[in-house]
Motif scaffolding. Structure first.
Motif, mmCIF file in Angstrom:
data_model
loop_
_atom_site.group_PDB
_atom_site.id
_atom_site.type_symbol
_atom_site.label_atom_id
_atom_site.label_comp_id
_atom_site.label_asym_id
_atom_site.label_seq_id
_atom_site.Cartn_x
_atom_site.Cartn_y
_atom_site.Cartn_z
ATOM 1 N N ALA A 25 0.848 -1.194 0.000
ATOM 2 C CA ALA A 25 0.000 0.000 0.000
ATOM 3 C C ALA A 25 0.883 1.244 0.000
ATOM 4 C CB ALA A 25 -0.938 -0.006 1.208
ATOM 5 N N PRO A 26 1.623 1.494 -1.082
ATOM 6 C CA PRO A 26 2.617 2.574 -1.110
ATOM 7 C C PRO A 26 2.048 3.955 -0.844
ATOM 8 C CG PRO A 26 2.208 1.699 -3.313
ATOM 9 C CD PRO A 26 1.571 0.765 -2.353
ATOM 10 N N HIS A 27 0.746 4.156 -1.131
ATOM 11 C CA HIS A 27 0.140 5.470 -0.899
ATOM 12 C C HIS A 27 0.024 5.805 0.587
ATOM 13 C CE1 HIS A 27 -3.075 2.484 -0.800
ATOM 14 N NE2 HIS A 27 -3.788 3.319 -0.066
ATOM 15 N N VAL A 293 -7.770 -5.196 -19.527
ATOM 16 C CA VAL A 293 -6.975 -5.172 -18.293
ATOM 17 C C VAL A 293 -7.195 -3.860 -17.554
ATOM 18 C CG1 VAL A 293 -4.623 -5.092 -17.363
ATOM 19 C CG2 VAL A 293 -5.236 -6.798 -19.091
ATOM 20 N N ASP A 294 -7.163 -2.760 -18.275
ATOM 21 C CA ASP A 294 -7.370 -1.456 -17.645
ATOM 22 C C ASP A 294 -8.751 -1.367 -17.002
ATOM 23 O OD1 ASP A 294 -4.875 -0.541 -18.297
ATOM 24 O OD2 ASP A 294 -5.517 0.522 -20.106
ATOM 25 N N MET A 295 -9.763 -1.904 -17.670
ATOM 26 C CA MET A 295 -11.119 -1.873 -17.110
ATOM 27 C C MET A 295 -11.210 -2.704 -15.838
ATOM 28 S SD MET A 295 -13.458 -2.044 -20.552
ATOM 29 C CE MET A 295 -15.015 -2.065 -19.677
ATOM 30 N N LEU A 296 -10.561 -3.874 -15.848
ATOM 31 C CA LEU A 296 -10.607 -4.741 -14.674
ATOM 32 C C LEU A 296 -9.924 -4.073 -13.481
ATOM 33 C CD1 LEU A 296 -11.507 -7.573 -13.708
ATOM 34 C CD2 LEU A 296 -9.215 -8.371 -14.256
ATOM 35 N N LEU A 297 -8.833 -3.360 -13.760
ATOM 36 C CA LEU A 297 -8.056 -2.745 -12.675
ATOM 37 C C LEU A 297 -8.421 -1.276 -12.469
ATOM 38 C CD1 LEU A 297 -4.540 -4.252 -13.476
ATOM 39 C CD2 LEU A 297 -6.364 -5.171 -12.026
ATOM 40 N N GLN A 298 -9.462 -0.816 -13.155
ATOM 41 C CA GLN A 298 -9.831 0.597 -13.095
ATOM 42 C C GLN A 298 -10.076 1.058 -11.669
ATOM 43 O OE1 GLN A 298 -13.045 1.576 -15.698
ATOM 44 N NE2 GLN A 298 -13.389 3.591 -14.817
ATOM 45 N N HIS A 299 -10.726 0.202 -10.893
ATOM 46 C CA HIS A 299 -11.015 0.536 -9.508
ATOM 47 C C HIS A 299 -10.142 -0.280 -8.566
ATOM 48 C CE1 HIS A 299 -14.299 2.968 -10.873
ATOM 49 N NE2 HIS A 299 -14.856 1.938 -11.471
ATOM 50 N N ASP A 300 -8.885 -0.488 -9.002
ATOM 51 C CA ASP A 300 -7.955 -1.308 -8.227
ATOM 52 C C ASP A 300 -7.827 -0.813 -6.789
ATOM 53 O OD1 ASP A 300 -5.842 -3.399 -8.128
ATOM 54 O OD2 ASP A 300 -4.552 -1.675 -7.741
ATOM 55 N N SER A 301 -7.815 0.480 -6.607
ATOM 56 C CA SER A 301 -7.657 1.024 -5.259
ATOM 57 C C SER A 301 -8.887 0.793 -4.403
ATOM 58 C CB SER A 301 -7.375 2.533 -5.332
ATOM 59 O OG SER A 301 -8.458 3.207 -5.934
ATOM 60 N N GLU A 302 -10.014 0.384 -5.059
ATOM 61 C CA GLU A 302 -11.241 0.152 -4.311
ATOM 62 C C GLU A 302 -11.430 -1.322 -3.961
ATOM 63 O OE1 GLU A 302 -14.308 1.717 -6.738
ATOM 64 O OE2 GLU A 302 -13.463 3.739 -6.772
ATOM 65 N N LEU A 303 -10.496 -2.181 -4.385
ATOM 66 C CA LEU A 303 -10.630 -3.598 -4.070
ATOM 67 C C LEU A 303 -10.528 -3.801 -2.568
ATOM 68 C CD1 LEU A 303 -8.420 -5.182 -6.856
ATOM 69 C CD2 LEU A 303 -10.906 -5.083 -6.759
ATOM 70 N N ARG A 304 -11.384 -4.623 -2.060
ATOM 71 C CA ARG A 304 -11.409 -4.878 -0.616
ATOM 72 C C ARG A 304 -11.363 -6.371 -0.358
ATOM 73 N NH1 ARG A 304 -10.354 -0.376 -0.835
ATOM 74 N NH2 ARG A 304 -11.497 1.431 -0.096
ATOM 75 N N PRO A 305 -10.728 -6.791 0.737
ATOM 76 C CA PRO A 305 -10.715 -8.215 1.057
ATOM 77 C C PRO A 305 -12.123 -8.737 1.270
ATOM 78 C CG PRO A 305 -9.104 -7.019 2.367
ATOM 79 C CD PRO A 305 -9.945 -5.997 1.691
ATOM 80 N N ARG A 306 -12.349 -9.989 0.883
ATOM 81 C CA ARG A 306 -13.623 -10.637 1.153
ATOM 82 C C ARG A 306 -13.341 -11.940 1.860
ATOM 83 N NH1 ARG A 306 -15.533 -12.420 -4.944
ATOM 84 N NH2 ARG A 306 -13.634 -13.522 -5.506
ATOM 85 N N GLY A 307 -14.347 -12.769 2.004
ATOM 86 C CA GLY A 307 -14.195 -13.990 2.768
ATOM 87 C C GLY A 307 -12.985 -14.799 2.367
ATOM 88 N N GLY A 308 -12.254 -15.316 3.342
ATOM 89 C CA GLY A 308 -11.102 -16.160 3.062
ATOM 90 C C GLY A 308 -9.887 -15.389 2.607
ATOM 91 N N GLY A 309 -9.858 -14.067 2.854
ATOM 92 C CA GLY A 309 -8.686 -13.294 2.494
ATOM 93 C C GLY A 309 -8.633 -12.915 1.040
ATOM 94 N N ARG A 310 -9.707 -13.165 0.265
ATOM 95 C CA ARG A 310 -9.714 -12.831 -1.153
ATOM 96 C C ARG A 310 -10.130 -11.388 -1.333
ATOM 97 N NH1 ARG A 310 -7.696 -13.363 -3.767
ATOM 98 N NH2 ARG A 310 -8.838 -13.668 -5.683
#
Length: 372
Positions: A25-27, A293-310
């Motif tokens: 989390a370099p930011h 790829v850009d679309m999939l990672l567009q909201h990369d900073s918004e990814l949050r852990p879910r069940g099982g650490g995913r």
């Protein structure tokens, strides 16, 4: 002995947790500290453990790319472009082949869901309902197909098919055939719909032969039907089928383009190497891979852990953008005037060859034609 995170922390004068945050989390790390940590890591040859980082962040930095048929030359440029774009974003790509099997496709999505942060489905054969269902398990971007409510990157093959039919009409052809692709293919539906409309508008008759395997063998097997149908021009679902058809017609003593004109779709490398060189609709496969790829990672900073650490994109914030990339008709040697008519002054051939912007611009435009 490889450098460890402790070695980097000691050399840069910070706590181990700061080194970890610098990579995960370099930011969240002070810019001066981040630069110092990265410099020490580079000097020591330290490489973060992706598996350990995934346990901390809930993100694997892996993407799944599921392909309908990896042996089809249409796909490698897309795969290469997607991998390059992902690597630029510090992601790795796992490629899987379904061999045009929707059941295998579904199984692969479920298998990859726990190992990746998202999946790119390229030319999927699953139903829309099933694609929507698996998208609730893992973030999905669909390539080369439109699914309502999901992010999609499409190539405007409809526009390309219209340009191809108009080109053939301009050469005087009125008895046309369309070699259909696989059943359930979105691309096949778009080509058939657009080609049929363009043929009707030009007062031509379009005979549809298919569905068929989207392979060279599939095209070659149709040569006798094409001969018996009496058509003088053919649009094939893809270049492989067009190349196979030309080979099959040659065995029957039918010349291309003197007796029958042939147009493909894709502009794979082989289309420029065949004799005659293939007139085709160029599709922006590399641009589609990068965009997906850009679309999939567009909201990369918004990814949050879910069940099982995913990790998953927050449901109501996940992008549902749909991008249409333009195609372009490339005129080569496999199309010519209606037999018995000379090209000069016979039938108008549209506005004449010209080049539009490079194929792959994310816009919907009118058909382009380029001589090659």
């Amino acid at each position: 002995m490889p450098a460890t995170i402790r070695d980097v922390a000691r050399a840069s004068g910070v706590h181990i947790s700061t080194v970890s945050r610098t990579f995960s989390a370099p930011h969240l790390v002070n810019p001066e500290t981040r630069v110092r940590v990265l410099a020490c890591a580079e000097e020591l040859g330290y490489r973060p453990n992706r598996a350990a980082r995934a346990l901390i962040t809930g993100r694997t930095h892996n993407i799944g790319l599921i392909i309908a048929d990896i042996a089809n030359p249409f796909f490698p440029p897309l795969i290469k472009a997607a991998e390059g774009q992902a690597r630029h974003r510090d992601y790795h790509v796992f490629v899987a082949d379904t061999n045009e099997d929707p059941a295998a496709e579904e199984e692969l999505v479920h298998a990859l869901a726990k190992q990746v942060d998202g999946v790119l489905l390229c030319s999927p054969r699953m139903s829309n309902a099933l694609i929507e269902q698996v998208s609730r398990e893992v973030p999905v971007v669909v390539i080369n197909r439109q699914v309502t409510g999901l992010p999609c990157v499409m190539m405007d093959v409809g526009q390309g098919a219209r340009a191809a039919i108009e080109h053939l009409l301009g050469l005087g052809h009125r008895q046309l055939a369309l070699l259909g692709g696989p059943r359930g293919s979105w691309t096949n539906q778009q080509i058939r719909r657009a080609a049929g409309a363009a043929a009707r508008s030009g007062g031509a008759e379009l005979t549809v032969l298919g569905p068929n395997p989207p392979t060279e063998t599939g095209g070659s097997a149709l040569a006798t039907q094409v001969r018996d149908s009496g058509v003088t021009a053919v649009l094939a679902y893809n270049d492989l089928m067009a190349i196979g058809l030309i080979e099959g017609l040659d065995h029957l003593g039918i010349r291309v383009p003197q007796d029958v004109s042939v147009v493909g779709v894709d502009d794979i490398a082989l289309s420029r190497l065949t004799r005659p060189k293939l007139t085709t609709v160029a599709t922006p496969t590399a641009a589609a891979g990068r965009t997906a790829v850009d679309m999939l990672l567009q909201h990369d900073s918004e990814l949050r852990p879910r069940g099982g650490g995913r990790a998953a994109a927050v449901g109501d914030r996940r992008t549902t953008a749909q991008v249409m990339l333009q195609t372009e008709l490339v005129i080569r040697d496999s199309t010519g005037p209606l037999p018995g008519r000379s090209r000069p002054g016979s039938v108008p051939d549209g506005p004449g060859p010209h080049r539009l912007a490079d194929p792959g611009s994310p816009t919907v435009t009118t058909g382009g034609v380029v001589a090659s």
